[in-house]
Write a protein that holds these residues in place. Structure first.
Motif, PDB file in Angstrom:
ATOM      1  N   GLU A  48      37.421  14.960  -3.006  1.00 20.56           N
ATOM      2  CA  GLU A  48      37.599  13.545  -3.338  1.00 20.56           C
ATOM      3  C   GLU A  48      37.673  12.682  -2.081  1.00 20.56           C
ATOM      4  N   ALA A  49      38.207  13.232  -1.012  1.00 23.67           N
ATOM      5  CA  ALA A  49      38.373  12.497   0.235  1.00 23.67           C
ATOM      6  C   ALA A  49      37.646  13.223   1.358  1.00 23.67           C
ATOM      7  N   VAL A  50      37.297  12.460   2.392  1.00 26.30           N
ATOM      8  CA  VAL A  50      36.652  13.023   3.576  1.00 26.30           C
ATOM      9  C   VAL A  50      37.573  12.760   4.757  1.00 26.30           C
ATOM     10  N   PRO A  51      38.088  13.793   5.398  1.00 29.75           N
ATOM     11  CA  PRO A  51      39.002  13.595   6.519  1.00 29.75           C
ATOM     12  C   PRO A  51      38.401  12.684   7.590  1.00 29.75           C
ATOM     13  N   GLY A  52      39.213  11.724   8.043  1.00 19.49           N
ATOM     14  CA  GLY A  52      38.772  10.810   9.081  1.00 19.49           C
ATOM     15  C   GLY A  52      37.936   9.646   8.577  1.00 19.49           C
ATOM     16  N   HIS A  53      37.772   9.548   7.258  1.00 19.91           N
ATOM     17  CA  HIS A  53      36.981   8.463   6.667  1.00 19.91           C
ATOM     18  C   HIS A  53      37.743   7.848   5.500  1.00 19.91           C
ATOM     19  N   ARG A  54      37.370   6.634   5.170  1.00 22.29           N
ATOM     20  CA  ARG A  54      37.938   6.019   3.975  1.00 22.29           C
ATOM     21  C   ARG A  54      36.817   5.427   3.147  1.00 22.29           C
ATOM     22  N   VAL A  55      37.027   5.404   1.857  1.00 26.48           N
ATOM     23  CA  VAL A  55      36.049   4.845   0.933  1.00 26.48           C
ATOM     24  C   VAL A  55      36.237   3.327   0.931  1.00 26.48           C
ATOM     25  N   VAL A  56      35.170   2.593   1.252  1.00 24.99           N
ATOM     26  CA  VAL A  56      35.248   1.136   1.254  1.00 24.99           C
ATOM     27  C   VAL A  56      34.553   0.535   0.040  1.00 24.99           C
ATOM     28  N   ALA A  57      33.713   1.326  -0.641  1.00 25.48           N
ATOM     29  CA  ALA A  57      33.055   0.846  -1.865  1.00 25.48           C
ATOM     30  C   ALA A  57      32.646   2.039  -2.711  1.00 25.48           C
ATOM     31  N   ALA A  66      27.325   8.316   1.078  1.00 20.63           N
ATOM     32  CA  ALA A  66      27.949   9.612   0.789  1.00 20.63           C
ATOM     33  C   ALA A  66      28.091   9.805  -0.717  1.00 20.63           C
ATOM     34  N   VAL A  67      28.216  11.068  -1.107  1.00 18.48           N
ATOM     35  CA  VAL A  67      28.531  11.431  -2.487  1.00 18.48           C
ATOM     36  C   VAL A  67      29.759  12.315  -2.433  1.00 18.48           C
ATOM     37  N   VAL A  68      30.806  11.920  -3.158  1.00 20.05           N
ATOM     38  CA  VAL A  68      32.031  12.713  -3.215  1.00 20.05           C
ATOM     39  C   VAL A  68      32.171  13.330  -4.600  1.00 20.05           C
ATOM     40  N   MET A  69      32.997  14.354  -4.684  1.00 20.26           N
ATOM     41  CA  MET A  69      33.263  15.054  -5.952  1.00 20.26           C
ATOM     42  C   MET A  69      31.976  15.616  -6.566  1.00 20.26           C
ATOM     43  N   MET A  70      31.063  16.101  -5.729  1.00 23.74           N
ATOM     44  CA  MET A  70      29.798  16.652  -6.212  1.00 23.74           C
ATOM     45  C   MET A  70      30.045  17.951  -6.979  1.00 23.74           C
ATOM     46  N   ARG A  71      29.342  18.086  -8.091  1.00 25.74           N
ATOM     47  CA  ARG A  71      29.438  19.279  -8.925  1.00 25.74           C
ATOM     48  C   ARG A  71      28.048  19.655  -9.424  1.00 25.74           C
ATOM     49  N   PHE A  72      27.936  20.899  -9.884  1.00 22.41           N
ATOM     50  CA  PHE A  72      26.730  21.363 -10.559  1.00 22.41           C
ATOM     51  C   PHE A  72      27.063  21.687 -12.002  1.00 22.41           C
TER      52      PHE A  72
END
Length: 107
Positions: free
Chosen positions: A7-16, A76-82
């Motif tokens: 859900e999160a990427v270390p060292g980054h924040r979701v801005v949109a 980026a794409v977060v929470m990617m699943r198959f």
């Protein structure tokens, strides 16, 4: 483009958050591939023809999902699943999905 299952990427924040994205692929082995795979089921073990088909399908599904996210303006794409399922007895559906977002380095 960064693609993560978290859900999160270390060292980054979701801005949109741009929204959900997906890539869908439906694949089928040809007659010869199905025949060879059928023979392999008699002796057991890995069925390489299907393994290769599914690996190629996953790569193609990710590529389509990434293109979808890029078209939405995401980086980026977060929470990617198959997800996968069978259609009939000869086709496999593979879906890659996640949330398209814009990330920036955390200060």
């Amino acid at each position: 483009m960064l693609v993560v299952t978290t859900e999160a990427v270390p060292g980054h924040r979701v801005v949109a958050v741009k929204g959900q994205v997906f890539g869908v692929v439906v694949r089928s082995r040809g007659l010869a591939g199905n025949f060879m795979a059928g023979l392999r089921t008699l002796v057991g073990g890995e069925i390489h023809e299907y393994t290769q088909m599914l690996e190629e399908g996953r790569r193609q599904a990710i590529d389509r999902m990434v293109a979808n996210a890029g078209a939405m303006g995401a980086n980026a794409v977060v929470m990617m699943r198959f997800d996968s399922s069978e259609i009939g007895e000869t086709m496999s559906e593979i879906v890659a999905y996640g949330t398209a977002v814009v990330l920036e380095a955390a200060v």
